[in-house]
Design a protein around this motif. Structure first.
Motif, PDB file in Angstrom:
ATOM      1  N   SER A  88     121.866 100.349  10.429  1.00  0.00           N
ATOM      2  CA  SER A  88     120.934  99.256   9.720  1.00  0.00           C
ATOM      3  C   SER A  88     120.475 100.424   9.362  1.00  0.00           C
ATOM      4  O   SER A  88     120.127 101.543   9.096  1.00  0.00           O
ATOM      5  CB  SER A  88     119.953  98.689  11.098  1.00  0.00           C
ATOM      6  N   GLY A  89     118.987 100.691   8.213  1.00  0.00           N
ATOM      7  CA  GLY A  89     118.699 101.172   7.338  1.00  0.00           C
ATOM      8  C   GLY A  89     119.019 101.219   5.675  1.00  0.00           C
ATOM      9  O   GLY A  89     118.126 102.447   5.846  1.00  0.00           O
ATOM     10  N   GLY A  90     119.835 101.140   5.692  1.00  0.00           N
ATOM     11  CA  GLY A  90     120.281 100.891   4.502  1.00  0.00           C
ATOM     12  C   GLY A  90     119.348 100.829   3.325  1.00  0.00           C
ATOM     13  O   GLY A  90     118.005 100.209   3.539  1.00  0.00           O
ATOM     14  N   GLY A  91     119.260 101.045   2.080  1.00  0.00           N
ATOM     15  CA  GLY A  91     118.485 100.773   0.854  1.00  0.00           C
ATOM     16  C   GLY A  91     119.431 101.422  -0.141  1.00  0.00           C
ATOM     17  O   GLY A  91     119.626 102.246  -0.811  1.00  0.00           O
ATOM     18  N   LEU A  92     117.573 100.927  -1.025  1.00  0.00           N
ATOM     19  CA  LEU A  92     117.396 101.482  -2.501  1.00  0.00           C
ATOM     20  C   LEU A  92     116.746 102.889  -2.584  1.00  0.00           C
ATOM     21  O   LEU A  92     115.733 102.690  -1.817  1.00  0.00           O
ATOM     22  CB  LEU A  92     116.823 100.758  -3.448  1.00  0.00           C
ATOM     23  N   VAL A  93     116.710 103.927  -2.857  1.00  0.00           N
ATOM     24  CA  VAL A  93     115.794 105.562  -2.612  1.00  0.00           C
ATOM     25  C   VAL A  93     116.329 106.370  -4.794  1.00  0.00           C
ATOM     26  O   VAL A  93     117.666 106.154  -4.607  1.00  0.00           O
ATOM     27  CB  VAL A  93     116.712 106.295  -1.669  1.00  0.00           C
ATOM     28  N   GLN A  94     115.058 106.336  -4.565  1.00  0.00           N
ATOM     29  CA  GLN A  94     115.563 107.261  -6.115  1.00  0.00           C
ATOM     30  C   GLN A  94     116.167 108.862  -5.191  1.00  0.00           C
ATOM     31  O   GLN A  94     116.378 109.060  -4.423  1.00  0.00           O
ATOM     32  CB  GLN A  94     114.302 107.433  -6.529  1.00  0.00           C
ATOM     33  N   CYS A  95     117.053 109.323  -6.664  1.00  0.00           N
ATOM     34  CA  CYS A  95     117.260 110.684  -6.158  1.00  0.00           C
ATOM     35  C   CYS A  95     116.361 111.915  -4.930  1.00  0.00           C
ATOM     36  O   CYS A  95     115.327 112.163  -5.913  1.00  0.00           O
ATOM     37  CB  CYS A  95     117.840 111.532  -7.418  1.00  0.00           C
ATOM     38  N   GLY A  96     117.027 112.496  -4.665  1.00  0.00           N
ATOM     39  CA  GLY A  96     115.890 113.279  -3.643  1.00  0.00           C
ATOM     40  C   GLY A  96     115.279 112.106  -2.896  1.00  0.00           C
ATOM     41  O   GLY A  96     114.621 113.388  -1.708  1.00  0.00           O
ATOM     42  N   GLY A  97     115.715 111.228  -2.988  1.00  0.00           N
ATOM     43  CA  GLY A  97     114.571 110.930  -1.408  1.00  0.00           C
ATOM     44  C   GLY A  97     115.541 111.326   0.301  1.00  0.00           C
ATOM     45  O   GLY A  97     116.431 111.783  -0.343  1.00  0.00           O
ATOM     46  N   SER A  98     114.677 110.423   0.527  1.00  0.00           N
ATOM     47  CA  SER A  98     115.551 110.378   2.031  1.00  0.00           C
ATOM     48  C   SER A  98     115.486 108.920   2.241  1.00  0.00           C
ATOM     49  O   SER A  98     114.621 107.901   2.394  1.00  0.00           O
ATOM     50  CB  SER A  98     114.212 110.965   2.824  1.00  0.00           C
TER      51      SER A  98
END
Length: 124
Positions: free
Chosen positions: A7-17
């Motif tokens: 679990s824990g996947g998703g969409l994130v911006q470059c540089g994010g965590s």
């Protein structure tokens, strides 16, 4: 038999965590090396990181070293992958997997059990 649920996947911006979790169940878990592997579209599955349950053996792919951290919480039978400074090239399906410690070294060898995978998408 070992069961793995990510679990824990998703969409994130470059540089994010993001932090991925892998809930592990089964017997004799200490016999297994726990790994995270990923597969990007059109590419082969690749090793990301691995750890023993004792934590004495941790390894990272060069591409993620210094950005990703693998850890485990033995009391909860859970393995984590903390991903920082994410890049678009980290976009992939991430799999948690268990490898009998006699089958390989984490970075190499056959993994015996796999989770269903969780999508990580890093936007530029």
């Amino acid at each position: 038999q070992v069961q793995l649920v990510e679990s824990g996947g998703g969409l994130v911006q470059c540089g994010g965590s993001l932090r991925l979790s892998c809930a592990v169940s089964g017997r004799f878990l200490s016999r297994y090396i726990m790994g995270w592997l990923r597969q990007a579209p059109g590419k082969e599955r690749e090793f990301v990181a691995a750890t023993s349950w004792g934590g004495g053996s941790i390894d990272y792919a060069d591409s993620v070293k210094g950005r990703f951290t693998i850890s485990r919480e033995n009391a909860k039978n859970t393995v984590y992958l903390q991903m920082n400074s994410l890049k678009p090239e980290d976009t992939a399906i991430y799999y948690c997997a268990a490898q009998n410690r006699y089958s390989g070294s984490g970075r190499h060898g056959r993994y015996d059990y796999w989770g269903q995978g969780t999508q990580v998408t890093v936007s530029s």
